[in-house]
Write an enzyme that holds these catalytic residues in place. Sequence first.
Site, PDB file in Angstrom:
ATOM      1  N   CYS A  15      90.541  45.539  75.085  1.00 14.73           N
ATOM      2  CA  CYS A  15      89.845  44.284  74.782  1.00 14.73           C
ATOM      3  C   CYS A  15      88.394  44.352  75.239  1.00 14.73           C
ATOM      4  CB  CYS A  15      90.543  43.102  75.442  1.00 14.73           C
ATOM      5  SG  CYS A  15      90.482  43.152  77.244  1.00 14.73           S
ATOM      6  N   CYS A  18      87.783  45.237  78.836  1.00 22.10           N
ATOM      7  CA  CYS A  18      87.853  46.675  79.131  1.00 22.10           C
ATOM      8  C   CYS A  18      86.491  47.315  78.907  1.00 22.10           C
ATOM      9  CB  CYS A  18      88.884  47.342  78.226  1.00 22.10           C
ATOM     10  SG  CYS A  18      90.579  46.826  78.510  1.00 22.10           S
ATOM     11  N   ASP A 414      53.319  49.715  51.223  1.00 18.62           N
ATOM     12  CA  ASP A 414      52.291  50.680  50.883  1.00 18.62           C
ATOM     13  C   ASP A 414      52.288  50.770  49.354  1.00 18.62           C
ATOM     14  OD1 ASP A 414      50.519  52.982  51.059  1.00 18.62           O
ATOM     15  OD2 ASP A 414      52.294  54.153  50.516  1.00 18.62           O
ATOM     16  N   ASP A 619      56.025  55.599  52.669  1.00 19.85           N
ATOM     17  CA  ASP A 619      56.626  56.920  52.454  1.00 19.85           C
ATOM     18  C   ASP A 619      55.783  58.064  52.995  1.00 19.85           C
ATOM     19  OD1 ASP A 619      54.553  56.814  50.593  1.00 19.85           O
ATOM     20  OD2 ASP A 619      55.606  58.147  49.203  1.00 19.85           O
ATOM     21  N   ASP A 623      51.696  56.185  56.961  1.00 25.79           N
ATOM     22  CA  ASP A 623      52.416  54.918  57.078  1.00 25.79           C
ATOM     23  C   ASP A 623      53.209  54.832  58.380  1.00 25.79           C
ATOM     24  OD1 ASP A 623      51.617  53.965  54.534  1.00 25.79           O
ATOM     25  OD2 ASP A 623      53.164  55.185  53.574  1.00 25.79           O
TER      26      ASP A 623
END
Length: 726
Positions: A15, A18, A414, A619, A623
Amino acid sequence: MKTVQYHFIVEDMSCASCVGRVEKALKKVDGVIDVSVNLATEKATVDADEHVKLETLMSAVDKAGYHAVKITESAGDQQKSKKPSLHWTIVTAVILAIPFVLPMLLAPFGINWMMPAWLQWGIASVVQFGLGAKFYRSGFSAVKAWSGNMDLLVAIGTSAAYGLSVYQLMTGNSEHLYFESSVIIITLILIGKWLESSAKHQTTQAIAALSSLRPDVALVKQGDQEVSLPISQVNVGDIVIVKPGERIAVDGIVIEGASSSDESMLTGESFPVNKSVNDVVTGGTINGEGLLLVKTTAIQADSTLSKIIAMVESAQAKKAPIQRIVDRISAIFVPVILVIALVTLLAWGMILHDWQQALLYAVAVLVIACPCALGLATPTAIMVGTGVAARHGILIKDAEALETLHNVNTVAFDKTGTLTIGKPELVEMDIIGSETPDQILSLAASLQAGSEHPLAKAILSKAKEYGYAQNITSVAGSGVMATVDNTQYYLGSLRWMKSLNAYFVGMDDKINELASKGYTISFLAKQQLEGNVVILALFGFADVIKPEAKTAIEALHQLNVKNVMLTGDNQKAANYVGQQLGLDKVIAEVLPQDKANYVYQLQKESHVDTHHRVAMVGDGINDAPALAAADIGIAMGTGTDVAMHAASITLMRGNLFLIADAIDISRRTYNKIKQNLFWAFFYNLIGIPLAAFGFLNPMIAGAAMALSSVSVVTNALLLKRWKARA
């Protein structure tokens, strides 16, 4: 100080309490920086300084009453792929429970049958101390650690019912025995845990499916021979032969042959991707109809597939911020329940003067108050959400990113390579001076030699048509400048030319004309002996907008997300793209190093409501700072590794629709988390008072407790039905 990260499996957790105990034990180890334990995956992730040993951490877990197991590649895959079998203890428990259930089923028909009292005692003892021994072991460990867990509640509750029955039997009152309560409760909980494990297995199928893509062997070309080698013995630079229909064994570059590749399992791309010489192929994808020779570029942990699996595992192992709140509640949950059970016992005992009935009410409180569903509510939803996202080509770095993404209300893009295809062409050249087109292109190409910028590639491509070699050294600055035949030349944007005080007389109309067409404009200039900079030529570049860009922006608008474009282009060219796509805001002539500052500015605008966040989509290498600065960085998988490393989310395809899909799956996952937490708390907030006020008997409480965990996991599994629009 250097830090290391350890991963290992923690067994016997039952649980949320624990989880708290294991984390607390690990945090006590000197040198441990951060700990995250996931109940659903049973995996611990520990960040510590380099002096901390894995064995020390595992020993701390064992001392806390749990069992730590090292993760090996084979063991890890086995754990992820092995479906829980119907264990003999459950079958035995059901068989032994049937004689206790039958009298309840027969009573409505007027059949009063009951096992002899001494036989009930014998069977109940086998179930209580044999099949239920795990509850005592775990509960005792919790007591030693001055803590509590679900197993402690079950052990106390069933022991109370069992002990009361033994007392009644010894005192000759064999008509009021409660052995059936302890037997049926233990049986129901064992069945519930098995159902829960079976359901949790389905949440790990995404990683299991990815792991199954790893080929075991590769056919390697060694001279004139073809040798089948285990994948672990393949080295970078080896030539791997991929036959039609086979799974590609390594990441590499095609050096011979032509075919297509089914990349759907990695990227979500439904159509095969054509592959020919110099194209990149990814290990784990399926070769189509042609024979390929592939030069290996990455193996094992460095391969794309391994990185994807690591990213998904990381997302599932780390905790979402909302889970930390649940952990704080769980830490005090069991002690509070023990107090409530004691108060229930004393109150009913004094009110009814029937301590047997009061004890049964207290047992019902203990049994129904399992915090197991509370511990599973968040991690199961995150596991399914990140898994289904990965299946559609959306890689989410961690649970915090998944939770933050649902609050994004602004997406900054971008332009080049993100909103556009990223392969601009030189479509117009206007010569101002006396040079010929050949000379202008030769100069421009010389300045751009060695550059990877898309505009540089466009000029070099055009120059090659004239047969010029690019063998003059170029120096990168805010544009490009180089010395050619003792003369300084410049090639760059309008903004940079203005900063150089370049001479622009009579060029305004041409600049406006090209800008109105959405062209990106660059200028070639030279420095005269007297120091003046004069324009030699003007270049117009066209970069095609991605076909899906407009509808992708519309999809974001439907999600009430604002769209902004950050670009180094001139304002008019940027505005043209913005108008074509229906962007909410266009910020042009932005230097790469300033993109992050504009992201911070957008965050300030958006953080009027602190629940809103800004995502940056890019990309390229330039960036990366902006991706890192944003609340959520989204990298296009078609871009650079640097961008993907800086981003929180990677889109394995260059399809912009995946951005809206990523936000959508994040929102749906977060909604599932909230639903799960509601039901987990609902079971306890309704069940505990009902039990305390005597409206639930222990057996019904046991069934409700077992079903609560199953319902939470099942609700999370509904996310598997989600489909990406891209």
